[in-house]
Design an enzyme around this catalytic site. Sequence first.
Site, PDB file in Angstrom:
ATOM      1  N   GLY A  49      17.181  12.751   2.452  1.00 14.17           N
ATOM      2  CA  GLY A  49      17.882  12.233   1.277  1.00 14.17           C
ATOM      3  C   GLY A  49      18.845  11.089   1.501  1.00 14.17           C
ATOM      4  O   GLY A  49      19.076  10.290   0.609  1.00 14.17           O
ATOM      5  N   GLU A 103      25.557  12.089   4.471  1.00 17.82           N
ATOM      6  CA  GLU A 103      24.806  13.069   3.684  1.00 17.82           C
ATOM      7  C   GLU A 103      24.574  12.501   2.280  1.00 17.82           C
ATOM      8  O   GLU A 103      25.389  11.724   1.774  1.00 17.82           O
ATOM      9  CB  GLU A 103      25.620  14.375   3.649  1.00 17.82           C
ATOM     10  CG  GLU A 103      25.089  15.483   2.788  1.00 17.82           C
ATOM     11  CD  GLU A 103      23.763  16.090   3.243  1.00 17.82           C
ATOM     12  OE1 GLU A 103      22.800  15.319   3.381  1.00 17.82           O
ATOM     13  OE2 GLU A 103      23.699  17.317   3.405  1.00 17.82           O
ATOM     14  N   ASP A 104      23.475  12.883   1.649  1.00 14.07           N
ATOM     15  CA  ASP A 104      23.213  12.396   0.293  1.00 14.07           C
ATOM     16  C   ASP A 104      24.081  13.117  -0.732  1.00 14.07           C
ATOM     17  O   ASP A 104      24.683  12.514  -1.606  1.00 14.07           O
ATOM     18  CB  ASP A 104      21.725  12.513  -0.078  1.00 14.07           C
ATOM     19  CG  ASP A 104      21.165  13.924   0.101  1.00 14.07           C
ATOM     20  OD1 ASP A 104      21.887  14.812   0.609  1.00 14.07           O
ATOM     21  OD2 ASP A 104      19.992  14.143  -0.254  1.00 14.07           O
ATOM     22  N   ASP A 107      26.255  20.093  -2.013  1.00 18.28           N
ATOM     23  CA  ASP A 107      26.065  21.031  -3.109  1.00 18.28           C
ATOM     24  C   ASP A 107      26.854  22.293  -2.739  1.00 18.28           C
ATOM     25  O   ASP A 107      28.051  22.364  -2.981  1.00 18.28           O
ATOM     26  CB  ASP A 107      24.557  21.261  -3.248  1.00 18.28           C
ATOM     27  CG  ASP A 107      24.170  22.153  -4.406  1.00 18.28           C
ATOM     28  OD1 ASP A 107      25.017  22.427  -5.258  1.00 18.28           O
ATOM     29  OD2 ASP A 107      23.007  22.585  -4.473  1.00 18.28           O
ATOM     30  N   PHE A 156      21.257  19.257 -11.518  1.00 18.25           N
ATOM     31  CA  PHE A 156      20.287  18.726 -10.574  1.00 18.25           C
ATOM     32  C   PHE A 156      20.043  17.243 -10.831  1.00 18.25           C
ATOM     33  O   PHE A 156      19.798  16.827 -11.965  1.00 18.25           O
ATOM     34  CB  PHE A 156      18.964  19.504 -10.656  1.00 18.25           C
ATOM     35  CG  PHE A 156      18.031  19.126  -9.549  1.00 18.25           C
ATOM     36  CD1 PHE A 156      18.177  19.692  -8.284  1.00 18.25           C
ATOM     37  CD2 PHE A 156      17.034  18.184  -9.750  1.00 18.25           C
ATOM     38  CE1 PHE A 156      17.337  19.319  -7.235  1.00 18.25           C
ATOM     39  CE2 PHE A 156      16.190  17.818  -8.705  1.00 18.25           C
ATOM     40  CZ  PHE A 156      16.343  18.379  -7.458  1.00 18.25           C
TER      41      PHE A 156
HETATM   42  P1  IMP Z   1      23.810  22.188   0.347  1.00 18.27           P
HETATM   43  O1  IMP Z   1      23.386  22.624   1.727  1.00 18.27           O
HETATM   44  O2  IMP Z   1      23.739  23.315  -0.637  1.00 18.27           O
HETATM   45  O3  IMP Z   1      25.130  21.473   0.312  1.00 18.27           O
HETATM   46  O4  IMP Z   1      22.707  21.195  -0.167  1.00 18.27           O
HETATM   47  C1  IMP Z   1      22.591  19.971   0.393  1.00 18.27           C
HETATM   48  C2  IMP Z   1      21.165  19.441   0.321  1.00 18.27           C
HETATM   49  O5  IMP Z   1      20.440  19.959  -0.779  1.00 18.27           O
HETATM   50  C3  IMP Z   1      21.247  17.977   0.103  1.00 18.27           C
HETATM   51  O6  IMP Z   1      21.208  17.297   1.340  1.00 18.27           O
HETATM   52  C4  IMP Z   1      20.045  17.671  -0.745  1.00 18.27           C
HETATM   53  O7  IMP Z   1      18.939  17.360   0.078  1.00 18.27           O
HETATM   54  C5  IMP Z   1      19.770  18.939  -1.483  1.00 18.27           C
HETATM   55  N1  IMP Z   1      20.307  18.874  -2.863  1.00 18.27           N
HETATM   56  C6  IMP Z   1      21.411  19.468  -3.349  1.00 18.27           C
HETATM   57  N2  IMP Z   1      21.604  19.204  -4.658  1.00 18.27           N
HETATM   58  C7  IMP Z   1      20.580  18.396  -5.009  1.00 18.27           C
HETATM   59  C8  IMP Z   1      20.230  17.741  -6.246  1.00 18.27           C
HETATM   60  O8  IMP Z   1      20.887  17.846  -7.292  1.00 18.27           O
HETATM   61  N3  IMP Z   1      19.101  16.980  -6.198  1.00 18.27           N
HETATM   62  C9  IMP Z   1      18.334  16.817  -5.083  1.00 18.27           C
HETATM   63  N4  IMP Z   1      18.638  17.397  -3.916  1.00 18.27           N
HETATM   64  C10 IMP Z   1      19.753  18.187  -3.873  1.00 18.27           C
END
Ligand code: IMP
Length: 182
Positions: A49, A103-104, A107, A156
């Site tokens: 991402g 990081e993109d 979440d 999302f």
């Molecule tokens: P986390 O580990 O829950 O913080 O999620 C992080 C990863 O989940 C990010 O690097 C994204 O690749 C993916 N992600 C989280 N939210 C979204 C979203 O709204 N759209 C697309 N990818 C997401």
Amino acid sequence: MNMKIRLHDLNFVPMIAEDDVRRRTSEMGKELFNRLGDKNPLFIVILNGAFMFAADLVRAYDAPCEMTFVRLSSYSGTSSSGTVTTSMGLDTNISGRHLVIVEDIVDTGRTLHAFLQTIAGHQPASVTLVSFLRKPEAQVFPIQVDMTGFDIENKFVAGYGLDYNQLGRNLPGVWVLESQLP
Ligand code: IMP
């Protein structure tokens, strides 16, 4: 900009325009340069991402720097799966280096939390966490992001590197799932 875009079975509508993305990412690259200047930072880009964000960040970094890439994943479809897997690990010695983790989106924070544990044992000189987007309401893991492009609602999104089941990464702005809007 089209007012609606379809990726697989879902409709997305505009959230952050391309111009605003450009302005903010260039600002962030300059801010990183102000902080790290000639320290030859190593940008660790979390694939897939963050590829587009990282490209814009380093273009705005006005001094020598290095890049490396890791692939971690905890997502499938539109929600987090709960486990973080590494399919491409670090291939660079990070001890004594000034790291910028790119990081993109943060979440739940699970991905970065797991990755920080991986690098903690390698004694980097400094670690700066940079995320293009952040969903403050969704965060459950205790990580401190040092620089964020935009804080968004817990919805999302796709575009600017972020995908919905692999589609949408090439969009130059950020789009949000229409069905999650009020
Ligand atoms: P986390 O580990 O829950 O913080 O999620 C992080 C990863 O989940 C990010 O690097 C994204 O690749 C993916 N992600 C989280 N939210 C979204 C979203 O709204 N759209 C697309 N990818 C997401």
